[in-house]
Design a protein around this motif. Structure first.
Motif, PDB file in Angstrom:
ATOM      1  N   ARG A 231     -45.477 -12.893 -49.197  1.00  0.00           N
ATOM      2  CA  ARG A 231     -45.220 -13.448 -47.873  1.00  0.00           C
ATOM      3  C   ARG A 231     -46.460 -13.182 -47.013  1.00  0.00           C
ATOM      4  NH1 ARG A 231     -40.021 -13.072 -44.772  1.00  0.00           N
ATOM      5  NH2 ARG A 231     -39.410 -11.557 -46.319  1.00  0.00           N
TER       6      ARG A 231
ATOM      7  N   GLY B  90     -47.899 -14.796 -44.282  1.00  0.00           N
ATOM      8  CA  GLY B  90     -47.859 -14.921 -42.827  1.00  0.00           C
ATOM      9  C   GLY B  90     -46.904 -16.028 -42.470  1.00  0.00           C
ATOM     10  N   LEU B  91     -46.555 -16.110 -41.192  1.00  0.00           N
ATOM     11  CA  LEU B  91     -45.518 -17.049 -40.787  1.00  0.00           C
ATOM     12  C   LEU B  91     -45.835 -18.477 -41.211  1.00  0.00           C
ATOM     13  CD1 LEU B  91     -42.884 -17.465 -39.307  1.00  0.00           C
ATOM     14  CD2 LEU B  91     -44.209 -17.861 -37.239  1.00  0.00           C
TER      15      LEU B  91
ATOM     16  N   THR C 234     -48.077 -19.727 -43.361  1.00  0.00           N
ATOM     17  CA  THR C 234     -48.124 -19.955 -44.806  1.00  0.00           C
ATOM     18  C   THR C 234     -46.711 -19.923 -45.375  1.00  0.00           C
ATOM     19  OG1 THR C 234     -49.978 -18.459 -44.549  1.00  0.00           O
ATOM     20  CG2 THR C 234     -49.618 -19.392 -46.725  1.00  0.00           C
ATOM     21  N   SER C 235     -45.855 -19.032 -44.829  1.00  0.00           N
ATOM     22  CA  SER C 235     -44.466 -19.006 -45.317  1.00  0.00           C
ATOM     23  C   SER C 235     -43.791 -20.328 -45.089  1.00  0.00           C
ATOM     24  CB  SER C 235     -43.584 -18.012 -44.587  1.00  0.00           C
ATOM     25  OG  SER C 235     -44.102 -16.841 -44.390  1.00  0.00           O
TER      26      SER C 235
END
Lengths: 836, 291
Positions: B197, B199-200, B202-203
């Protein structure tokens, strides 16, 4: 313990002293007898072989929890006893012996008993002799452990007991014997990986038939976890030198795969113990028979065939501590001449029969019930007393309801006086079948675990005895006659219920005499498609699935509950089996001979019509599927695979109420778990994410409230019950032994301590105080529990939110409607593919 | 059949039950539609002086109803957490929250009388609209994501996915034993630098482009043809394992993406709702005290 040795070992040989009563063995029975003698001022001596009182209990594993069963039996002893740890019980007894000034002589091994009443001579190992008017023999059976007879059995590291498994580190330990003692020792030694012990258990048999189921499962689990190993069908050949390095000794073991050599620093042999029969027989005592399990012949007052020589406790056949202690008390009273003394439970039993219209003494009642009620014929008076303590009497007027159809209940009723009427047709109360005095009813619930099948009313003023499920099961397990009579009766009833209306009692009798009960494993087929056979099977307990091979795939046709029959189809298909029938879970079926049926069908047209009507539905399904064989729709295929997933893989075929999650709706918020923890003292009883999924149906780890709960099978304090709504729950008698957790095949029981009370919802919302809704995190619990307090870990499981307004919190708290609870009716719906 | 359809129907699992959108045969949808239509009809047919706005009797009525409704809608946060005994059902609350919340668009708009400006009143209205739009996103995700999530997980739980990845890491370490140090370094870096996971953003995108495993795989594939003969076989093994890990990582990242999406909208919805509440208080106070 100092100060209690009054009759100190005097010097020299010869006559030591003379007593009225010599008590041999200082276990619960002997100690209690000595305490009574002391309290009554009777001259006595308590002789103990070892250097401490009560050697058998002393040798229990450290910290072992000892039960005080049977619960209802009052304790009648001058020494205190209640359930608790081994240490607390030993302390209490030592203090009791001191306080009562019991005349104890330790380290006194009696080698022979001679003489008769008024002049017994007890010879000690050191040559001294004690004389006594009466002898009470309370030596138990554990003082005589079976030894390792193979070469090397006398080596110093071969031991027959294990006091504290925590004392051993980094050792190769071979435990011999697959009974409870051996398994408990092996598990104890391997419990903590930090101790670094390499434990191997050897068991001669293939499997562990003598051990408790929970212990066996724990053993298998321990091996699966890699904590220990066990070898079955293995026997020790010898212990010899020949190891390398630090382990010079090896145990050479004969296994089914050949000889194995195991490094061993220590051997713990738990090979059982035999009553010291030779010693007892040498005193002139006769036994009931020649076999190993035989007990001495005793009078009702524990007197053996030698007048003046009394035998009590485990040696007399009573393994429970409370029985032993009561016998110790009573035997001294008998010796003192108090022969009218009634057993301690007499007042309770008197209470049981208080309201009866006839006045009888307790003994007369026992005899009246035993001879009057057919299944109880072979029960001994002591067993009668035991189960009666947990039973209830009912007195019903004409027409009064005893049980209602669809009630939850698994007790059985014995009709002592009067008779009852069973309403066989729920729509017509007039249709009844009588059951007369001396018979029983309610046994179907006991076997199948399902609700009461019919309403039963008193047919006249009736006296009934209600025996709870556990007491009945114990009777069935311990008295072969009860088991035999119960089986015959229930088979007769089941056949009668299904075919009885059109068959004569003679026909039923003929079928019955040729039928047999067959136990089945889960998944075992008892009818195979294509076979030639017309035998009919009644599902006695469990359930079965009917399948048919279509295009190389097993297609699920139907699901058959206990109490129904299967196999009659072949009578209409020239004797060929049209489908395969398998046990969905562990089940029992009654096999009825096909040729009798064929003859009855030919002779009795009414019977033929009845059966034909019953099979019409199954024939329709069968013919439909035959016709559609080629174009078998994928929808049906889907239903059949979903049904198979739920019923077999997930074990819902034995469930009565299970939580299922629709994954097309579940957003994974875990509010179900939060709600569960919130409503139940901060411990969630379900794990949403764990568990299997098929076709968007997820079966989380949560109790299914089985028909025959596995968790109930071995609960020492009898703390697991079925509640009025069908929920299986654990009450506050739980002692945290973990048996239910091990016995549950679905892993839905956990051992957990109640977390400390947390601040309210508003302080969390407004100020962030506390851990918030749901199960608190471990760190929070650790930092907030009181320092000196360790809350006990007790068994925790779903109780279906019984008694909570609104019902199961998991379902109520689901924001999207993904969480649903389903019952057998729903599975049948799935199985048949009809959902509207 | 789209995913949304399946939600408005009784779920297509073989056990009959209703999801939150269909709850009690659309009881709250029907209620919301009736309320909206009635309020529109009244708006069109009553003659208020000087014109429709928040200050007329009808404006006050709509304003009061809307305010009470907003407060009630926000109480779902309490209802969800206060697990009390009783015959309540959070699914019913969600259903009502969705439909009655949507009906606010009609009620509050009529309350404004279509008078907007750069003031606290319009601020409250705007915030309300944003809250409702974010709510629509939530409904969309709730209705569509669970099924896709279930498909993606392929009957495994998140914990099982993570365990599977860890066990692949062990296999990678073992399979890398016979390789030259340069390759081993590459494999080790792939293991240590792979973040499940990152980062936001990329997630949310669930992209594998910048993943260390993808890079390592690319480089090894490039290097393989020129590797010494005896290295080829072990390299192939490594690449096969990396491929498996890549596939598993993709599944896991998609899973994380779905869980993120299911929660992300709430991070707008809830703070906006509180902002709305504050603006609403300001709006009401200013109306009564400073009008």
């Amino acid at each position: 313990m100092s100060g209690i040795i009054k009759a100190a070992a005097g010097g020299g040989t010869g006559l030591l002293e003379s007593f009225k009563v010599a008590i041999v063995g200082s276990g619960p029975a002997g100690l209690s007898a000595a305490a009574r003698a002391s309290a009554r001022g009777i001259s006595h001596i308590l002789l103990e072989k070892t250097s401490h009182l009560s050697d058998t209990i002393y040798k229990y594993q450290r910290g072992k929890y000892i039960m005080a069963t049977p619960d209802q039996l009052p304790l009648r002893s001058d020494v205190a006893f209640e359930a608790g740890s081994r240490e607390s019980i030993i302390d209490r007894w030592d203090d009791g012996a001191d306080a009562l000034k019991i005349n104890v002589r330790l380290n006194s091994d009696i080698v022979s008993i001679q003489g008769s009443q008024g002049n017994f001579q007890l010879t000690l190992a050191d040559g001294e002799t004690i004389t006594a008017d009466f002898v009470v023999l309370a030596i138990g059976v554990q003082g005589n452990p079976n030894k390792v007879s193979q070469p090397g059995g006398d080596l110093p590291f071969v031991q027959y007991q294990l006091d504290d498994p925590k004392e051993y580190f980094d050792e190769h330990i071979v435990v011999i014997g697959g009974g409870d003692a051996g398994i408990e020792n092996a598990l104890g030694l391997a419990a903590d990986p930090e101790q670094g012990n390499l434990v191997t258990l050897l068991q001669r048999a293939d499997g562990f038939p003598r051990a408790k189921e929970a212990n066996v499962q724990a053993l298998h689990k321990a091996r699966d976890d890699g904590r220990l190993d066990f070898i079955t069908q293995a026997s020790l050949l010898r212990i010899e030198k020949g190891g390398s390095g630090e382990n010079p000794w090896v145990a050479v073991v004969d296994t089914k795969d050949g000889e194995a050599r195991l490094a061993c620093d220590r051997v713990i042999a738990r090979l059982g113990a035999a009553p010291p029969r030779k010693f007892v027989e040498a005193a002139g005592v006769e036994f009931t028979g020649p076999d190993r399990e035989a007990f001495p012949i005793l009078s009702a007052q524990y007197e053996s065939s030698v007048p003046g020589l009394y035998i009590i406790g485990a040696l007399a056949g009573f393994p429970l501590i409370k029985h032993c202690m009561n016998q110790g008390h009573d035997v001294v009273e008998f010796i003192a001449g108090n022969t009218d003394l009634q057993p301690p439970d007499t007042p309770l039993l008197e209470l049981l029969f208080e309201k009866a219209s006839v006045h009888r003494s307790v003994d007369e009642w026992l005899d009246y019930i035993r001879t009057g009620v057919e299944i109880l014929q072979d029960v001994s008076p002591l067993q009668m007393r035991e189960f009666l303590l947990t039973s209830m009497t009912h007195y019903k007027r004409l027409g009064e309801v005893i049980v209602n159809r669809n009630d939850i209940g698994s007790s059985i009723f014995a009709i002592i006086d009067g008779s009852v009427r069973v309403e066989i047709d729920p729509n017509d109360k007039k249709k009844t079948v009588p059951i007369e005095a001396g018979s029983i009813f309610g046994e179907l619930g006991l076997i199948s675990g399902r609700r009461r099948t019919a309403t039963v009313r008193a047919g006249e003023p009736t006296m009934l005895l209600e025996i709870p499920r556990n007491a009945t099961l114990k009777l069935i397990a311990s008295v072969p006659g009860v088991k035999r009579r119960m089986e015959r009766l229930s088979m007769e009833r089941q056949i009668g219920q299904i075919f009885g209306r059109v068959l004569t009692p003679h026909d039923v009798g003929e079928i019955l005499s040729r039928s047999e009960i067959i136990p089945l494993r889960a998944g075992e087929a008892f009818i195979n498609e294509g076979d030639h056979s017309t035998d009919i099977y009644i599902i006695r307990s469990g359930s079965a699935v009917v399948e048919k091979q279509i295009g190389g795939k097993d297609v699920f046709l139907s699901y058959i509950l206990a109490g129904n029959y299967v196999g009659e189809m072949s009578l209409f298909y020239d004797g060929y089996r049209t489908a395969t029938v398998r046990a969905a879970i562990k089940s029992e079926v009654v096999k009825l001979p096909g040729e009798v049926f064929e003859r009855l069908l030919a002779e009795n047209s009414e019977f033929r019509q009845t059966v034909e009507k019953q099979v019409a539905q199954r024939r329709r399904v069968n013919d439909y599927i035959e016709a559609k064989r080629e174009s078998f729709s994928s929808v049906v295929d889907m239903h059949s695979s979903i049904a198979r997933f739920l019923l077999e893989q997930e074990g819902l075929s034995e469930a009565t109420d299970a939580l299922v999650i629709d994954e097309t709706l579940c957003i994974g918020c875990d509010n179900c778990e939060v709600a569960c923890a919130e409503i139940h003292e901060g411990i969630s009883r379900l794990d949403r994410e764990a568990g299997n999924t098929y076709a968007y149906l997820h079966v989380p780890t949560s109790c299914r409230h089985c028909e025959h709960p596995h968790c109930m099978t071995d609960c020492p304090p009898d703390a697991i019950h079925r509640g009025p709504d069908g929920e299986v729950f654990i009450d506050d008698k739980c002692i945290g032994c973990g048996n239910c957790e091990r016995n549950c095949p679905y892993g839905v029981i956990q051992m957990a301590a109640v977390p400390p009370k947390k601040p309210g919802l508003f302080s969390w919302l407004a100020f962030g105080v506390g851990p918030g809704p749901g199960e608190p995190k471990r760190e929070w619990v650790d930092s907030h529990k009181k320092k000196d307090e360790t809350a006990p870990k007790l068994a925790v499981k779903c109780d279906m939110c019984a008694g909570i307004k609104g019902g199961p919190a998991c379902v109520r708290a689901c924001p999207t409607g993904a969480a649903i609870r389903i019952s057998p009716d729903d599975y049948l719906q799935i199985a048949s593919g009809s959902q509207d | 059949m789209t995913a949304l359809d399946s939600h408005t129907q009784s779920s297509d699992t073989p056990i009959r039950h209703e999801g939150f959108l269909r709850h009690k045969r659309y009881r709250y949808l029907k209620a919301a539609v009736v309320i909206s239509i009635v309020s529109i009809i009244v708006y069109l047919f009553v003659d208020v002086e000087p014109r429709h706005n928040g200050g007329t009797w009808y404006g006050y009525t709509l304003g009061t109803i809307s305010t009470l409704l907003i407060v009630w809608l926000m109480l779902i946060g309490l209802r969800k957490r206060a697990i009390t005994p009783g015959h309540w059902n959070l699914k019913g609350w969600t259903s009502a929250h969705v439909y009655l919340g949507a009906s606010l668009l009609v009620l509050a708009t009529l309350h404004t009388g279509f008078q907007f400006g750069l003031n606290v009143h319009t601020l409250a209205y705007t915030l309300m609209v944003f809250v409702i739009i974010s709510g629509f996103y939530g409904v969309y995700f709730y209705a569509t994501t669970p099924r896709r999530m279930s498909d993606n997980r392929a009957q495994r739980s998140q914990a099982e996915l993570l365990t599977a990845i860890r066990s692949i890491d062990r296999q990678l370490r073992e399979a890398a034993q016979p390789l030259d140090p340069a390759y081993v370094r590459e494999v080790k870096r792939a293991i240590s630098k792979t973040k499940i996971r990152p980062g936001l953003f990329t997630s949310i995108s669930a992209t594998q482009k910048r993943c260390a495993t993808t890079h390592a795989l690319k480089r090894l594939r490039h290097a393989a043809p020129s590797a010494p003969e005896e290295m080829r076989r072990p390299l192939e093994d490594i690449m096969a394992i990396l491929e498996r890990k890549n596939a598993l990582l993709l599944r896991t990242r998609r899973h994380i993406r779905f869980t993120t999406l299911l929660r992300l909208w709430l991070h707008f919805h809830v703070p906006l709702a509180f902002a709305l509440l504050a603006a609403l208080v300001a709006h009401i106070v200013s109306v009564f005290f400073f009008w």
